[in-house]
Design an enzyme around this catalytic site. Structure first.
Site, PDB file in Angstrom:
ATOM      1  N   GLU A   1       0.831  -1.212   0.000  1.00  0.00           N
ATOM      2  CA  GLU A   1       0.000   0.000   0.000  1.00  0.00           C
ATOM      3  C   GLU A   1       0.862   1.256   0.000  1.00  0.00           C
ATOM      4  OE1 GLU A   1      -3.034   0.268  -0.645  1.00  0.00           O
ATOM      5  OE2 GLU A   1      -3.709  -1.794  -0.438  1.00  0.00           O
TER       6      GLU A   1
ATOM      7  N   TYR B   1      -6.186   6.059   4.913  1.00  0.00           N
ATOM      8  CA  TYR B   1      -6.362   5.088   3.834  1.00  0.00           C
ATOM      9  C   TYR B   1      -5.581   3.795   4.113  1.00  0.00           C
ATOM     10  CZ  TYR B   1      -5.591   2.470  -0.325  1.00  0.00           C
ATOM     11  OH  TYR B   1      -5.489   1.415  -1.184  1.00  0.00           O
TER      12      TYR B   1
ATOM     13  N   ASP C   1      -9.913   4.797  -2.106  1.00  0.00           N
ATOM     14  CA  ASP C   1      -8.847   5.330  -2.967  1.00  0.00           C
ATOM     15  C   ASP C   1      -9.515   5.927  -4.212  1.00  0.00           C
ATOM     16  OD1 ASP C   1      -9.629   3.165  -4.449  1.00  0.00           O
ATOM     17  OD2 ASP C   1      -7.643   2.260  -4.622  1.00  0.00           O
TER      18      ASP C   1
END
Ligand code: SF4
Length: 333
Positions: free
Chosen positions: A25, A108, A126
């Site tokens: 990520e 996130y 996202d």
């Protein structure tokens, strides 16, 4: 994607590894899957666990990251790995709130790890998810003002069970079917309830507030080579753009920066400039080169022997400078 655990592996009892999800990520922020794949394999081969990464030398990690861009992420990566080892016994916290306490992990990334590794009903938003939500609900408010509304809609859709599978599904739907141009509505599992498909507005969504034009900054990079083949390089200050990365000594970057040569020499200005685009500006670097004798001393940086110098350790903009110097026969003579 090498960080994913597929349905068959899940059925066999394999759980997603939070270290690998976190690493992927962080790497994927602002970068594509294709660009990240090789870096991910390199990192997990060099440092298979968060403890291995935490114990790595800073310069080694920055060198392995070179070329991926956004170097603050690499510095945060190390800080975070070391915090996991120092404060959490080498295991990532198992909730979104716990993950948020780690350096460099924002909402996130915390949601993505919590959902995918621990199946917590955390909402992952996202760009792909924003696009799917804007179309599914025919939201015409432009981004970024639409973010809270799209996040609220994404939260409504997040299930309590199998939140990890859901998060990955909706991100993949945005990446492969509900694409920015030409969404493949005919094969989309959401085609029946999708408001934008019904209204015929899907290709226009999400709307975006036009971006400001990026300014152009200028600078000078100095490439010095000693008679014995050594190169003059410096490690940039830890804070700021390209912080902690290896590079050529240079001037400030601005409208009309003052020259700042690292030593007195007979400088040659290369005919071409190195051009690079950062998030907020374009950069045009004038490249000056010089060859010096063994007695030369520089007011910054240090000479690195030819056999110790790996151009691949340079961030992209510095590598562009290096590539331009190949036009300069004196330097390579
Ligand atoms: S039906 Fe079309 S616009 Fe709607 S979510 Fe699916 S691909 Fe996107």
């Amino acid at each position: 994607m090498p960080w994913r655990v597929g349905p068959a592996e899940r059925a066999a009892g394999q759980r997603p590894d939070p270290y690998r999800i976190w690493l992927s990520e962080v790497m994927l922020q602002q970068t594509t899957v294709a660009a990240v794949r090789d870096y991910f394999v390199k990192f997990t081969t060099l440092w298979p666990t968060v403890r291995d990464l935490a114990a790595a030398e800073d310069a080694e990690v920055m060198g392995a990251w070179a070329g991926l861009g956004y170097y603050a992420r690499a510095r945060n990566l190390l800080k975070c790995a070391r915090a996991v080892v120092a404060d959490h016994g080498g295991a990532f916290p198992t909730s979104r709130d716990g993950l948020l306490t780690l350096p460099g992990i924002g909402p996130y990334t915390a949601s993505a790890i919590a959902a995918i590794a621990y199946d917590e009903a955390a909402t992952v938003v996202d760009g792909n998810v924003e696009r799917v939500m804007a179309r599914l609900h025919d939201v015409h408010t432009p981004l970024p003002a639409a973010k809270p509304e799209l996040t609220a809609l994404a939260t409504e859709h997040t299930p309590v069970e199998r939140a990890g599978d859901y998060a990955q599904s909706v991100m993949d739907l945005g990446a492969t079917i509900c694409t920015p141009r030409n969404p493949a509505c005919g094969i989309c599992p959401l085609r029946d309830p999708c408001a934008a498909r019904i209204a015929g507005t899907a290709p226009d969504l999400p709307r975006k507030t036009p971006k400001k034009l990026k300014p152009t900054r200028h600078g000078i990079a100095y490439v010095v080579r000693r008679d014995d083949g050594a190169w003059l390089l410096e490690t940039r200050p830890p804070k700021g753009l390209l912080g902690g990365m290896l590079g050529w000594p240079g001037s400030d970057w601005g409208d009309d920066p003052a020259p700042a040569p690292p030593l007195e020499a007979d400088w040659t200005t290369l005919p071409a400039q190195a051009l690079h685009t950062f998030t907020h500006f374009h950069l045009k670097l004038t490249v000056q080169t010089a060859t010096v004798g063994p007695e030369a001393t520089a007011n910054r940086g240090q000479f690195v022997a030819q056999d110790q110098f790996q151009p691949a350790d340079l961030p992209t903009v510095m590598r562009k400078v290096f590539d331009l110097t190949r036009q300069e026969p004196d330097l390579w003579g």
